[in-house]
Design an enzyme around this catalytic site. Sequence first.
Site, PDB file in Angstrom:
ATOM      1  N   ASP A   1      58.670  62.225  58.287  1.00 55.07           N
ATOM      2  CA  ASP A   1      59.846  62.302  59.235  1.00 55.07           C
ATOM      3  C   ASP A   1      59.234  62.590  60.626  1.00 55.07           C
ATOM      4  O   ASP A   1      58.741  63.388  60.914  1.00 55.07           O
ATOM      5  CB  ASP A   1      60.826  63.864  58.817  1.00 55.07           C
ATOM      6  CG  ASP A   1      61.836  63.925  59.668  1.00 55.07           C
ATOM      7  OD1 ASP A   1      61.937  63.218  60.766  1.00 55.07           O
ATOM      8  OD2 ASP A   1      62.867  64.527  59.339  1.00 55.07           O
TER       9      ASP A   1
ATOM     10  N   LYS B   1      68.202  61.618  68.103  1.00 52.50           N
ATOM     11  CA  LYS B   1      67.158  62.250  68.797  1.00 52.50           C
ATOM     12  C   LYS B   1      66.489  61.617  69.979  1.00 52.50           C
ATOM     13  O   LYS B   1      67.157  60.888  70.834  1.00 52.50           O
ATOM     14  CB  LYS B   1      66.373  63.239  68.268  1.00 52.50           C
ATOM     15  CG  LYS B   1      66.891  63.728  66.853  1.00 52.50           C
ATOM     16  CD  LYS B   1      67.914  64.859  67.119  1.00 52.50           C
ATOM     17  CE  LYS B   1      68.922  65.378  65.889  1.00 52.50           C
ATOM     18  NZ  LYS B   1      67.943  65.648  64.794  1.00 52.50           N
TER      19      LYS B   1
ATOM     20  N   TYR C   1      63.256  70.461  58.330  1.00 56.91           N
ATOM     21  CA  TYR C   1      64.678  70.453  59.091  1.00 56.91           C
ATOM     22  C   TYR C   1      65.551  71.040  58.116  1.00 56.91           C
ATOM     23  O   TYR C   1      65.711  70.642  56.810  1.00 56.91           O
ATOM     24  CB  TYR C   1      64.965  68.894  59.634  1.00 56.91           C
ATOM     25  CG  TYR C   1      66.148  68.896  59.864  1.00 56.91           C
ATOM     26  CD1 TYR C   1      66.518  69.338  61.181  1.00 56.91           C
ATOM     27  CD2 TYR C   1      67.270  68.318  59.243  1.00 56.91           C
ATOM     28  CE1 TYR C   1      67.892  69.283  61.756  1.00 56.91           C
ATOM     29  CE2 TYR C   1      68.740  67.968  59.725  1.00 56.91           C
ATOM     30  CZ  TYR C   1      68.783  68.433  61.174  1.00 56.91           C
ATOM     31  OH  TYR C   1      70.097  68.410  61.517  1.00 56.91           O
TER      32      TYR C   1
ATOM     33  N   ARG D   1      79.004  45.195  56.310  1.00 56.96           N
ATOM     34  CA  ARG D   1      77.977  46.333  55.406  1.00 56.96           C
ATOM     35  C   ARG D   1      76.417  46.024  55.388  1.00 56.96           C
ATOM     36  O   ARG D   1      75.807  46.877  55.460  1.00 56.96           O
ATOM     37  CB  ARG D   1      78.700  46.821  54.244  1.00 56.96           C
ATOM     38  CG  ARG D   1      77.795  48.130  53.633  1.00 56.96           C
ATOM     39  CD  ARG D   1      78.682  48.898  52.740  1.00 56.96           C
ATOM     40  NE  ARG D   1      79.967  48.500  52.064  1.00 56.96           N
ATOM     41  CZ  ARG D   1      80.116  47.625  51.242  1.00 56.96           C
ATOM     42  NH1 ARG D   1      79.011  47.008  50.502  1.00 56.96           N
ATOM     43  NH2 ARG D   1      81.291  47.087  50.669  1.00 56.96           N
TER      44      ARG D   1
HETATM   45  C1  LIG Z   1      68.222  65.759  63.404  1.00 55.26           C
HETATM   46  C2  LIG Z   1      67.238  65.763  62.348  1.00 55.26           C
HETATM   47  C3  LIG Z   1      67.539  65.060  61.107  1.00 55.26           C
HETATM   48  C4  LIG Z   1      68.761  64.658  60.521  1.00 55.26           C
HETATM   49  O1  LIG Z   1      69.306  63.644  61.660  1.00 55.26           O
HETATM   50  P1  LIG Z   1      70.877  63.509  61.752  1.00 55.26           P
HETATM   51  O2  LIG Z   1      70.855  62.138  62.590  1.00 55.26           O
HETATM   52  O3  LIG Z   1      71.308  64.672  62.612  1.00 55.26           O
HETATM   53  O4  LIG Z   1      71.476  63.253  60.691  1.00 55.26           O
HETATM   54  C5  LIG Z   1      66.299  65.071  60.350  1.00 55.26           C
HETATM   55  N1  LIG Z   1      65.305  65.416  60.377  1.00 55.26           N
HETATM   56  C6  LIG Z   1      64.893  66.057  61.648  1.00 55.26           C
HETATM   57  C7  LIG Z   1      63.771  66.586  61.973  1.00 55.26           C
HETATM   58  C8  LIG Z   1      65.986  66.144  62.681  1.00 55.26           C
HETATM   59  O5  LIG Z   1      65.826  66.955  63.870  1.00 55.26           O
END
Ligand SMILES: *Cc1c(COP(=O)(O)O)cnc(C)c1O
Length: 382
Positions: free
Chosen positions: A173, A198, A101, A49
Site C-alpha cells: 500500500d 490522497k 490503515y 463498467r
Molecule cells: C485512505 C487510505 C486507504 C483507503 O482509501 P479510500 O480511498 O479512502 O478508500 C487505504 N490505505 C491507506 C494507507 C489510506 O491512507
Amino acid sequence: MNNYKFGTKAIHAGQEPDPATGAIMTPIYQTSTYVQESPGKHKGYAYARGKNPTRIALEKCIASLENAKHGLCFSSGMGATDAIIRLLRPGDEVIATDDLYGGSYRMFTKIFAPAGIVFHFADMHDMGSVEKLINAKTKMLWVETPTNPTMKIIDIVKSAAVARAHQLLLVVDNTFASPYLQNPLDLGANIVVHSVTKYIGGHSDLVMGATCTNDDAIQEQLAFIANSCGAVPGPMDSFLALRGVKTLHLRMERHCSNGKAIANFLKQHPKVDKVYWPGFPDHPNHDVAKKQMKDFGGMISFTLKGNSMEEAFRMASRTKVFSLAESLGGVESLIGHPASMTHASIPKEIREKAGVVDSLLRLSVGVEDIDDLISDLDQAIG
Ligand SMILES: *Cc1c(COP(=O)(O)O)cnc(C)c1O
C-alpha cells in the site's frame, strides 16, 4: 512514455490529443454504453463498467508513474484493496503490517475473516517474526510503508525476498509515499495499491483507488474482479484525478520541504513529546527510508507531554490553517486525532501497542506557506 522522467510522465502518460478535435485535455466520456455496428462489432468499448476512455487514460498515467505495465482504477482505495483480497480463496492466509490503515484492518477482520481468509498481523521490522507465521496456506504479504500514523518504515526489498522465497504475493500500500517518493514494483513487489483520494488526486475533491502490477495474469484477474464486482470510478472523477496528478511532482516537493520544517519545529517544542517522521536520523529505520524513498514526505505524527486526550483535542480544535479532518495528501494542511478518528475502529489495547496513544496527533502537511503553518501550530499548542 516509460523512458521519460517522472514530471513528464505525470503530465503526458496515457494522454494523446483527442483524435476527433485535437483537444489537449482528455475528454470526459460521460457515457454508460457505446453504439455497436452489428452485435458484438464495436471499437473495443461495449459497456462503461468494463471500459471507459477517460478512466483508461488515468490508469495508464498512474501505471507509468509506478513503472508498471498495468494499472486499474477503482471507486475508492478500499475498492482496490477489496479486489486484491478477492484474488484469494477461503483458507488462504495473509500476513499484514501490524499498524495498518484502520479501514484495511476493518475490511480484513470484519469482512474477509468471516468469509474464511485468515489474517496475521506482524511487526515487519523483524522479518524473522514474519517467517515464523508462514505455512503452506500463506499466500500474501501485505505491507504498508510508511505506516499510519506512527511512520514506521518497512524494508520493501527484504519483504520481497521473503515473499519470493515462499512464493507469496507481495502487496504494498503505497498511499503515504505516493509514486513520487517510492516505487515498490521496482523493489520486488507484485502489486501496488493506492488510495488515489490522497496524494495522487491531491485536491481533496474525489475518492478513488488504484492497483498497479507488471504481472499479466494478476492484471487479468483484477480486471475481471473490477468488472464483475463493479467498484469502478466514473469518468468525471477520472478526469479530476488526471488533472490532479499533473502536479504530483511539484506538490510532493513542497509537501516534503514543509514537512521537514514542521518536524524540526515540533521536535524542539517544549510541550511536544515524541515526533514521528522518517527523516530524523534517530528514526529507527531512517536508513531504510533513505534507501527506498526519494524524500521523507509530509506526514508527521506527534504526542504531547503528559499524554492528555483533552490537550490533544484542544490543540486540534484551535488550529486555523490546519483543518481538523480525516484524510491526507491534499494541498491543504490537515490535523487529525487518530485514536478517535481514523483508528477508532481498532481496539484500544491493539492501537496503543502500535503507538496510537490518547495525545497522538497526525498532520498531513499541505503546500501552503511554511511560515503560516508554523505560526498556526505554535499558537494552537499554546
Ligand atoms: C485512505 C487510505 C486507504 C483507503 O482509501 P479510500 O480511498 O479512502 O478508500 C487505504 N490505505 C491507506 C494507507 C489510506 O491512507
